[in-house]
Design a protein around this motif. Structure first.
Motif, PDB file in Angstrom:
ATOM      1  N   TRP A 250      -5.424  18.743  -8.014  1.00 49.52           N
ATOM      2  CA  TRP A 250      -3.864  18.361  -7.898  1.00 49.52           C
ATOM      3  C   TRP A 250      -2.938  19.074  -7.257  1.00 49.52           C
ATOM      4  O   TRP A 250      -2.517  19.229  -6.098  1.00 49.52           O
ATOM      5  CB  TRP A 250      -3.427  17.463  -8.877  1.00 49.52           C
ATOM      6  N   ASP A 251      -3.085  20.358  -8.088  1.00 44.22           N
ATOM      7  CA  ASP A 251      -2.110  21.453  -7.884  1.00 44.22           C
ATOM      8  C   ASP A 251      -2.401  22.154  -6.532  1.00 44.22           C
ATOM      9  O   ASP A 251      -1.464  22.407  -5.740  1.00 44.22           O
ATOM     10  CB  ASP A 251      -2.235  22.399  -9.089  1.00 44.22           C
ATOM     11  N   GLU A 252      -3.696  22.362  -6.204  1.00 38.44           N
ATOM     12  CA  GLU A 252      -4.074  23.367  -5.079  1.00 38.44           C
ATOM     13  C   GLU A 252      -4.246  22.697  -3.788  1.00 38.44           C
ATOM     14  O   GLU A 252      -4.474  23.107  -2.823  1.00 38.44           O
ATOM     15  CB  GLU A 252      -5.311  24.176  -5.513  1.00 38.44           C
ATOM     16  N   GLU A 253      -4.523  21.267  -4.081  1.00 35.05           N
ATOM     17  CA  GLU A 253      -4.999  20.519  -2.573  1.00 35.05           C
ATOM     18  C   GLU A 253      -4.119  18.911  -2.578  1.00 35.05           C
ATOM     19  O   GLU A 253      -3.463  18.975  -1.428  1.00 35.05           O
ATOM     20  CB  GLU A 253      -6.433  20.190  -3.077  1.00 35.05           C
ATOM     21  N   PHE A 254      -4.145  17.950  -3.601  1.00 35.98           N
ATOM     22  CA  PHE A 254      -3.537  17.017  -3.430  1.00 35.98           C
ATOM     23  C   PHE A 254      -2.206  16.742  -3.403  1.00 35.98           C
ATOM     24  O   PHE A 254      -1.566  16.098  -2.469  1.00 35.98           O
ATOM     25  CB  PHE A 254      -4.284  16.051  -4.108  1.00 35.98           C
ATOM     26  N   SER A 255      -1.569  17.417  -4.320  1.00 31.95           N
ATOM     27  CA  SER A 255      -0.154  17.405  -4.368  1.00 31.95           C
ATOM     28  C   SER A 255       0.856  17.462  -3.205  1.00 31.95           C
ATOM     29  O   SER A 255       1.803  17.006  -3.066  1.00 31.95           O
ATOM     30  CB  SER A 255       0.294  18.407  -5.667  1.00 31.95           C
ATOM     31  N   SER A 256       0.392  18.468  -2.330  1.00 31.84           N
ATOM     32  CA  SER A 256       1.235  18.985  -1.304  1.00 31.84           C
ATOM     33  C   SER A 256       0.823  18.086  -0.068  1.00 31.84           C
ATOM     34  O   SER A 256       1.722  18.284   0.874  1.00 31.84           O
ATOM     35  CB  SER A 256       1.046  20.454  -0.794  1.00 31.84           C
ATOM     36  N   LYS A 257       0.197  17.269  -0.091  1.00 32.06           N
ATOM     37  CA  LYS A 257      -0.209  16.282   1.131  1.00 32.06           C
ATOM     38  C   LYS A 257      -0.752  14.983   0.868  1.00 32.06           C
ATOM     39  O   LYS A 257      -1.413  14.279   1.732  1.00 32.06           O
ATOM     40  CB  LYS A 257      -1.299  17.077   1.832  1.00 32.06           C
ATOM     41  N   TRP A 258      -0.181  14.436  -0.346  1.00 33.04           N
ATOM     42  CA  TRP A 258      -0.460  13.341  -0.651  1.00 33.04           C
ATOM     43  C   TRP A 258      -0.140  12.192   0.425  1.00 33.04           C
ATOM     44  O   TRP A 258       1.019  12.421   0.891  1.00 33.04           O
ATOM     45  CB  TRP A 258       0.018  12.815  -2.091  1.00 33.04           C
ATOM     46  N   PRO A 259      -0.939  11.068   0.674  1.00 32.78           N
ATOM     47  CA  PRO A 259      -0.482  10.304   1.861  1.00 32.78           C
ATOM     48  C   PRO A 259       0.507   9.312   1.344  1.00 32.78           C
ATOM     49  O   PRO A 259       0.717   8.980   0.178  1.00 32.78           O
ATOM     50  CB  PRO A 259      -1.936   9.472   1.951  1.00 32.78           C
ATOM     51  N   THR A 260       1.181   8.743   2.683  1.00 29.77           N
ATOM     52  CA  THR A 260       2.182   7.693   2.332  1.00 29.77           C
ATOM     53  C   THR A 260       1.481   6.303   2.007  1.00 29.77           C
ATOM     54  O   THR A 260       2.568   5.397   1.600  1.00 29.77           O
ATOM     55  CB  THR A 260       2.807   7.649   3.513  1.00 29.77           C
ATOM     56  N   ALA A 261       0.345   5.920   2.453  1.00 32.08           N
ATOM     57  CA  ALA A 261      -0.392   4.866   2.109  1.00 32.08           C
ATOM     58  C   ALA A 261      -1.939   5.000   1.964  1.00 32.08           C
ATOM     59  O   ALA A 261      -2.369   6.167   2.553  1.00 32.08           O
ATOM     60  CB  ALA A 261       0.092   3.632   3.222  1.00 32.08           C
ATOM     61  N   PHE A 262      -2.632   3.774   1.321  1.00 33.22           N
ATOM     62  CA  PHE A 262      -4.141   4.002   1.413  1.00 33.22           C
ATOM     63  C   PHE A 262      -4.607   5.265   0.801  1.00 33.22           C
ATOM     64  O   PHE A 262      -5.522   5.893   1.243  1.00 33.22           O
ATOM     65  CB  PHE A 262      -4.488   3.890   2.957  1.00 33.22           C
ATOM     66  N   TRP A 263      -4.020   5.636  -0.416  1.00 29.52           N
ATOM     67  CA  TRP A 263      -4.354   6.889  -0.931  1.00 29.52           C
ATOM     68  C   TRP A 263      -5.993   7.044  -1.264  1.00 29.52           C
ATOM     69  O   TRP A 263      -6.407   8.049  -1.108  1.00 29.52           O
ATOM     70  CB  TRP A 263      -3.863   7.106  -2.413  1.00 29.52           C
ATOM     71  N   ASP A 264      -6.559   5.937  -1.540  1.00 25.08           N
ATOM     72  CA  ASP A 264      -7.948   5.776  -2.049  1.00 25.08           C
ATOM     73  C   ASP A 264      -8.869   6.237  -0.852  1.00 25.08           C
ATOM     74  O   ASP A 264      -9.715   7.005  -0.950  1.00 25.08           O
ATOM     75  CB  ASP A 264      -8.427   4.792  -2.695  1.00 25.08           C
ATOM     76  N   ASP A 265      -8.672   5.603   0.433  1.00 28.12           N
ATOM     77  CA  ASP A 265      -9.422   5.809   1.386  1.00 28.12           C
ATOM     78  C   ASP A 265      -9.009   7.647   1.937  1.00 28.12           C
ATOM     79  O   ASP A 265     -10.055   8.069   2.663  1.00 28.12           O
ATOM     80  CB  ASP A 265      -9.033   4.892   2.770  1.00 28.12           C
ATOM     81  N   TRP A 266      -7.740   7.831   1.825  1.00 29.43           N
ATOM     82  CA  TRP A 266      -7.530   9.317   2.117  1.00 29.43           C
ATOM     83  C   TRP A 266      -8.476  10.310   1.306  1.00 29.43           C
ATOM     84  O   TRP A 266      -8.771  11.070   1.839  1.00 29.43           O
ATOM     85  CB  TRP A 266      -5.930   9.493   1.648  1.00 29.43           C
TER      86      TRP A 266
ATOM     87  N   TYR B  65       0.912  -1.192  -0.070  1.00 30.32           N
ATOM     88  CA  TYR B  65      -0.156  -0.005  -0.050  1.00 30.32           C
ATOM     89  C   TYR B  65       0.880   1.283   0.116  1.00 30.32           C
ATOM     90  O   TYR B  65       0.248   2.260  -0.764  1.00 30.32           O
ATOM     91  CB  TYR B  65      -0.965   0.103   1.243  1.00 30.32           C
ATOM     92  N   PHE B  66       2.101   1.179   0.515  1.00 36.36           N
ATOM     93  CA  PHE B  66       2.991   2.193   0.646  1.00 36.36           C
ATOM     94  C   PHE B  66       3.389   2.565  -0.757  1.00 36.36           C
ATOM     95  O   PHE B  66       3.702   3.527  -1.154  1.00 36.36           O
ATOM     96  CB  PHE B  66       3.851   2.100   1.621  1.00 36.36           C
ATOM     97  N   LYS B  67       3.921   1.493  -1.477  1.00 31.07           N
ATOM     98  CA  LYS B  67       4.429   1.528  -2.627  1.00 31.07           C
ATOM     99  C   LYS B  67       3.406   2.251  -3.889  1.00 31.07           C
ATOM    100  O   LYS B  67       3.800   2.890  -4.560  1.00 31.07           O
ATOM    101  CB  LYS B  67       4.935   0.163  -3.226  1.00 31.07           C
ATOM    102  N   LEU B  68       2.306   1.688  -3.584  1.00 35.37           N
ATOM    103  CA  LEU B  68       1.199   2.137  -4.345  1.00 35.37           C
ATOM    104  C   LEU B  68       0.950   3.500  -4.177  1.00 35.37           C
ATOM    105  O   LEU B  68       0.941   4.349  -5.415  1.00 35.37           O
ATOM    106  CB  LEU B  68      -0.160   1.383  -4.125  1.00 35.37           C
ATOM    107  N   SER B  69       0.863   3.933  -3.088  1.00 40.13           N
ATOM    108  CA  SER B  69       0.734   5.627  -3.052  1.00 40.13           C
ATOM    109  C   SER B  69       1.708   6.309  -3.533  1.00 40.13           C
ATOM    110  O   SER B  69       1.603   7.371  -4.158  1.00 40.13           O
ATOM    111  CB  SER B  69       0.669   5.827  -1.549  1.00 40.13           C
TER     112      SER B  69
END
Length: 266
Positions: free
Chosen positions: A99-115, A4-8
């Motif tokens: 992506w630019d304004e929200e997700f890119s700066s705080k993308w999770p280390t794992a379980f990106w879909d639940d995040w 899950y960490f690799k996927l993220s």
């Protein structure tokens, strides 16, 4: 678990580099390597992408997937589309702005879909998805170890017919008109009990739940997925989930969808 960490990390790398390589793109389509897609897959995104980039439409993704889209539980109408509060993924589009304004700066280390499904990311926004899925997955072996595959995912298949989105009227799915028609539809449905809804002659019925246990019982009875993410049932909209059960359209709904608030502890 390490997968899950690799996927993220992989998703972040792919999204970051895609938007850097194509800076003028307004969004990107994400297709996992274990998906099959329909002939109209690209045309679907081409048709609905203007809505994704319209702030008044309150969207955070477009998806070609239906978690409750098992072959025997959907109407075989290729132009049926819905709004949902749930992020389904499996063939989806993300806007560059988010992506630019929200997700890119705080993308999770794992379980990106639940995040993405968390209230902090969703922010009350919705996705658009079709009744008839435009993707199917053969990914029984993977990071999730085939979770839900035999019972649900393996019974969902992409659309195989010919269909053109050119004549589809976008006004039907624009938020203001869609929501009002959606609420009127739900409120006009005959109410039924879980114990007797099969015997009703009506082609469409409404099952009402007020607790997580009641929702799970109704979902289990008609054969749709019972789990919730951040309180949102799969493909739910204002708490409403719908599917066919023995050719009867069933709507599992809270008492008043207009006022429904998701319980994140469910």
């Amino acid at each position: 678990m390490q997968g899950y960490f690799k996927l993220s990390r992989h998703y972040k790398f792919a999204l970051q580099n895609t938007f850097q390589m194509f800076p003028s793109a307004l969004g990107t389509i994400i297709v996992e390597d274990d998906l099959l897609v329909s002939h109209d897959f690209i045309d679907y995104f081409r048709k609905f992408s203007p809505l994704l980039n319209d702030p008044s439409e309150n969207l955070f993704c477009l998806s070609t997937w239906n978690d409750n889209g098992k072959d025997d539980q959907i109407e075989q109408n290729p132009e049926l589309v819905y709004r949902t509060d749930f992020f389904g993924g499996l063939g989806w589009m993300l806007s560059k702005k988010i992506w630019d304004e929200e997700f890119s700066s705080k993308w999770p280390t794992a379980f990106w879909d639940d995040w993405i499904r968390n209230v902090e990311q969703r922010k009350g926004r919705q996705c658009i998805h079709p009744e008839v899925p435009r993707t199917s997955t053969f990914g029984k072996v993977g990071v999730s170890n085939g979770q839900f595959f035999d019972q649900y995912l393996g019974k969902i298949h992409e659309f195989h017919g010919d269909f053109s989105w050119k004549q589809f009227d976008l006004e039907k799915i624009r938020k203001n008109e869609y929501d009002e028609q959606f609420f009127k539809k739900i409120e006009a449905l005959p109410k039924a009990e879980l114990s007797d809804f099969e015997s009703l002659k009506a082609p469409e019925v409404r099952l009402i739940y007020s607790t997580k246990k009641e929702f799970e019982a109704a979902a289990r009875k008609i054969g749709v997925m019972t789990d919730l993410k951040a309180g949102v049932p799969r493909m739910g909209y204002f708490g409403v989930v719908t599917a066919l059960f023995k050719n009867k359209r069933v709507y599992i709904t809270p008492p008043n969808p207009r006022l429904w608030e998701y319980h994140t502890d469910w």
